[in-house]
Scaffold this active site. Structure first.
Site, PDB file in Angstrom:
ATOM      1  N   TYR A   1     -11.555   2.094  10.330  1.00 18.63           N
ATOM      2  CA  TYR A   1     -12.697   2.604   9.549  1.00 18.63           C
ATOM      3  C   TYR A   1     -13.101   1.678   8.417  1.00 18.63           C
ATOM      4  O   TYR A   1     -14.041   1.953   7.694  1.00 18.63           O
ATOM      5  CB  TYR A   1     -12.431   4.019   9.020  1.00 18.63           C
ATOM      6  CG  TYR A   1     -11.156   4.198   8.221  1.00 18.63           C
ATOM      7  CD1 TYR A   1     -11.075   3.776   6.900  1.00 18.63           C
ATOM      8  CD2 TYR A   1     -10.040   4.806   8.788  1.00 18.63           C
ATOM      9  CE1 TYR A   1      -9.913   3.945   6.172  1.00 18.63           C
ATOM     10  CE2 TYR A   1      -8.869   4.981   8.065  1.00 18.63           C
ATOM     11  CZ  TYR A   1      -8.813   4.545   6.755  1.00 18.63           C
ATOM     12  OH  TYR A   1      -7.656   4.711   6.044  1.00 18.63           O
ATOM     13  N   LYS A   2     -12.371   0.572   8.243  1.00 24.99           N
ATOM     14  CA  LYS A   2     -12.725  -0.395   7.191  1.00 24.99           C
ATOM     15  C   LYS A   2     -13.706  -1.410   7.785  1.00 24.99           C
ATOM     16  O   LYS A   2     -14.823  -1.036   8.135  1.00 24.99           O
ATOM     17  CB  LYS A   2     -11.463  -1.010   6.613  1.00 24.99           C
ATOM     18  CG  LYS A   2     -10.667   0.055   5.837  1.00 24.99           C
ATOM     19  CD  LYS A   2      -9.316  -0.369   5.335  1.00 24.99           C
ATOM     20  CE  LYS A   2      -8.688   0.787   4.559  1.00 24.99           C
ATOM     21  NZ  LYS A   2      -7.257   0.631   4.352  1.00 24.99           N
TER      22      LYS A   2
ATOM     23  N   PHE B   1       0.856  -1.189   0.000  1.00 22.69           N
ATOM     24  CA  PHE B   1       0.000   0.000   0.000  1.00 22.69           C
ATOM     25  C   PHE B   1       0.899   1.249   0.000  1.00 22.69           C
ATOM     26  O   PHE B   1       1.886   1.313   0.741  1.00 22.69           O
ATOM     27  CB  PHE B   1      -0.885  -0.031   1.260  1.00 22.69           C
ATOM     28  CG  PHE B   1      -1.988   0.982   1.248  1.00 22.69           C
ATOM     29  CD1 PHE B   1      -3.197   0.716   0.621  1.00 22.69           C
ATOM     30  CD2 PHE B   1      -1.830   2.208   1.884  1.00 22.69           C
ATOM     31  CE1 PHE B   1      -4.222   1.659   0.615  1.00 22.69           C
ATOM     32  CE2 PHE B   1      -2.847   3.150   1.881  1.00 22.69           C
ATOM     33  CZ  PHE B   1      -4.052   2.873   1.242  1.00 22.69           C
TER      34      PHE B   1
ATOM     35  N   ASP C   1       0.826  -4.662   8.814  1.00 23.84           N
ATOM     36  CA  ASP C   1      -0.262  -3.729   8.540  1.00 23.84           C
ATOM     37  C   ASP C   1      -1.528  -4.572   8.382  1.00 23.84           C
ATOM     38  O   ASP C   1      -1.676  -5.326   7.413  1.00 23.84           O
ATOM     39  CB  ASP C   1       0.046  -2.933   7.260  1.00 23.84           C
ATOM     40  CG  ASP C   1      -0.997  -1.846   6.990  1.00 23.84           C
ATOM     41  OD1 ASP C   1      -2.141  -1.990   7.466  1.00 23.84           O
ATOM     42  OD2 ASP C   1      -0.671  -0.869   6.284  1.00 23.84           O
TER      43      ASP C   1
ATOM     44  N   ARG D   1     -12.882  -3.831  -7.030  1.00 21.59           N
ATOM     45  CA  ARG D   1     -12.843  -4.578  -5.764  1.00 21.59           C
ATOM     46  C   ARG D   1     -14.246  -4.700  -5.175  1.00 21.59           C
ATOM     47  O   ARG D   1     -15.023  -3.746  -5.168  1.00 21.59           O
ATOM     48  CB  ARG D   1     -11.938  -3.873  -4.743  1.00 21.59           C
ATOM     49  CG  ARG D   1     -10.488  -3.766  -5.170  1.00 21.59           C
ATOM     50  CD  ARG D   1      -9.616  -3.240  -4.035  1.00 21.59           C
ATOM     51  NE  ARG D   1     -10.104  -2.000  -3.467  1.00 21.59           N
ATOM     52  CZ  ARG D   1      -9.580  -1.379  -2.410  1.00 21.59           C
ATOM     53  NH1 ARG D   1      -8.541  -1.921  -1.800  1.00 21.59           N
ATOM     54  NH2 ARG D   1     -10.079  -0.251  -1.974  1.00 21.59           N
TER      55      ARG D   1
HETATM   56  C1  PLP Z   1      -6.433   1.813   4.398  1.00 20.61           C
HETATM   57  C2  PLP Z   1      -4.992   1.476   4.566  1.00 20.61           C
HETATM   58  C3  PLP Z   1      -4.112   2.366   5.199  1.00 20.61           C
HETATM   59  C4  PLP Z   1      -4.599   3.712   5.651  1.00 20.61           C
HETATM   60  O1  PLP Z   1      -3.653   4.463   6.316  1.00 20.61           O
HETATM   61  P1  PLP Z   1      -4.098   5.796   7.092  1.00 20.61           P
HETATM   62  O2  PLP Z   1      -2.839   6.456   7.428  1.00 20.61           O
HETATM   63  O3  PLP Z   1      -4.871   5.376   8.311  1.00 20.61           O
HETATM   64  O4  PLP Z   1      -4.951   6.605   6.160  1.00 20.61           O
HETATM   65  C5  PLP Z   1      -2.796   1.966   5.367  1.00 20.61           C
HETATM   66  N1  PLP Z   1      -2.365   0.756   4.917  1.00 20.61           N
HETATM   67  C6  PLP Z   1      -3.194  -0.115   4.296  1.00 20.61           C
HETATM   68  C7  PLP Z   1      -2.687  -1.444   3.847  1.00 20.61           C
HETATM   69  C8  PLP Z   1      -4.533   0.229   4.092  1.00 20.61           C
HETATM   70  O5  PLP Z   1      -5.339  -0.624   3.481  1.00 20.61           O
END
Ligand code: PLP
Length: 413
Positions: free
Chosen positions: A227-228, A135, A202, A372
């Site tokens: 938030y997911k 990511f 992560d 997705r």
């Molecule tokens: C959604 C997501 C994030 C989000 O990071 P924020 O700093 O909280 O916005 C980070 N890593 C992954 C793999 C994600 O899916």
């Protein structure tokens, strides 16, 4: 159909069979806890989970109740001062951690920075590693840390982070945000630790949908979104996990007063809280935390094993039906190798997703071709997925996606 999938999950062959699965689904009643409008099939729970009755109730209690009535006193009377740790303890069960090992604070991006910096002294070599398809924020944060510390950042090929770790610090998603490929946490930990390396997991795309087992896998560091699949709300704070036996040795690079053992002594010298709570840095976002706390009610008494197996069954249905329409599958076909979302590729993925939304079916798009579908098991049903995929087949067959309006890109996809 694929043999491996068939042995694990019996998939419905008709809408009636899908309805029969709904009728015996132990999680079916959870849907009542969500504030989802009629006529919406929400396949984006992996991006922003929908509102729950519990989150909205707690948000009102914190704002119209405690804030209005108790004002600054609510830090004590409503125990806002303990909320980050309280919510962390509720979250600990969902990721297979122990009470005291999880604290809710900041964003995943900031927590990755804090954890990677504090993990460096534990690693055998000063080396940061990230895979090229990780990511983006994970890559950017490690790049920033590398620039600040002078520690080399190694960009490994997809799936090669462990073999290129060489005793360094690896940041790795348990579930890849694009393909949904699941890593083997226990095996990766064993191999990293045998070479003196450290993994920071992560868990953003895993928490709340998979049966994550941090303690059992001997994982020492993790962070993830709320938030997911946890439905904490837009911008809900993330969490930090640090295993109890290492947490007391860690030095956060952002030692703010909320991680201090006695913040209201207002001393000049920094003395961290014991354990993972030291990773809190500034004042927590109480309204967001209150909403998240209420959202977690949905998980009370729910088995994460059941959540995981329903997510995979729904995902399998999606993939099999998508394959039947001639779409390219971009996720593992073996459900045991997947997270809670599935991805397919289509050269006109973006207008397709826009057309689906006009049918009340909300999915998302990742450039250049990925569509997705998030299969949140707590509010989605089998017949609902059957219908959504049937609509998709019709949209593809009639090419009703093929308009200029659907091609016009929004800022957030
Ligand atoms: C959604 C997501 C994030 C989000 O990071 P924020 O700093 O909280 O916005 C980070 N890593 C992954 C793999 C994600 O899916």
């Amino acid at each position: 159909m694929h043999k491996q999938a068939m042995t694990l999950i019996s998939l419905p062959e008709s809408r009636a069979e899908a309805e029969a699965l709904d009728a015996t689904d132990p999680l079916a009643l959870c849907r009542d806890a969500f504030a989802l409008p009629e006529g919406v099939t929400y396949l984006v729970g992996h991006s922003l989970g929908p509102a729950t009755i519990g989150a909205l109730r707690n948000l009102r209690a914190a704002s119209e109740g405690a804030w209005v009535n108790d004002r600054v006193g609510a830090w004590n009377s409503a125990e806002w001062i303990h909320l980050s740790e309280h919510v962390g303890n509720r979250l600990a069960r969902l990721v297979g951690a122990k009470a005291g090992e999880v604290v809710v604070c900041d964003s995943v991006s900031i927590n990755l920075f804090k954890l990677a910096a504090s993990a460096l002294p534990l690693a055998r070599t000063r080396r940061l590693v990230v895979e090229e398809d990780e990511f983006p924020t994970d890559q950017y944060i490690l790049d920033g840390l590398s620039g600040l510390t002078g520690v080399d950042l190694v960009r490994a090929a997809p799936g090669k982070g462990i073999s290129q770790l060489e005793g360094g610090v690896l940041v790795k998603s348990l579930v890849n945000y694009r393909s949904s490929q699941l890593a083997d946490m226990a095996a990766d930990e064993a191999s990293a630790q045998s070479g003196g390396g450290v993994i920071i997991w992560d868990l953003s795309h895993a928490t709340g949908v998979l049966d994550v087992k941090l303690s059992a896998a001997s994982a020492r560091f993790a962070t993830g979104c709320t938030y997911k699949y946890l439905n904490g709300g837009p911008g809900a704070p993330a969490f930090v996990y640090a295993r109890a036996d290492v947490a007391d040795r860690l030095e956060t690079p952002l030692p703010g007063w909320m991680g201090h053992s006695a913040p209201f002594e207002f001393t000049s010298a920094y003395a961290p809280k014991t354990g993972t709570a030291r990773f809190a840095s500034g004042t927590p976002p109480i309204l967001s935390l209150a909403a998240l706390n209420g959202a977690l009610d949905v998980f009370d008494g729910v088995s994460m094993v059941e959540v995981q197996s329903k997510a995979r069954a729904l995902g399998q249905m999606c993939l099999m039906m998508a394959e039947g329409m001639g779409l390219d599958v971009a996720s593992p076909l073996d459900p045991a190798s997947r997270g809670g979302h599935v991805s397919v590729c289509h050269p006109d993925g973006y207008p397709l997703v826009r057309a689906l939304a006009d049918w009340g079916i909300e999915a998302d798009f990742r450039t250049p071709h990925t569509i997705r579908f998030g299969l949140s098991p707590l509010f989605l049903g089998y017949a609902e997925i059957w219908d959504a995929m049937s609509e998709l087949a019709e949209i593809i067959e009639t090419r009703s996606w093929d308009t200029e309006a659907y091609r016009e890109k929004a800022i957030v996809t």
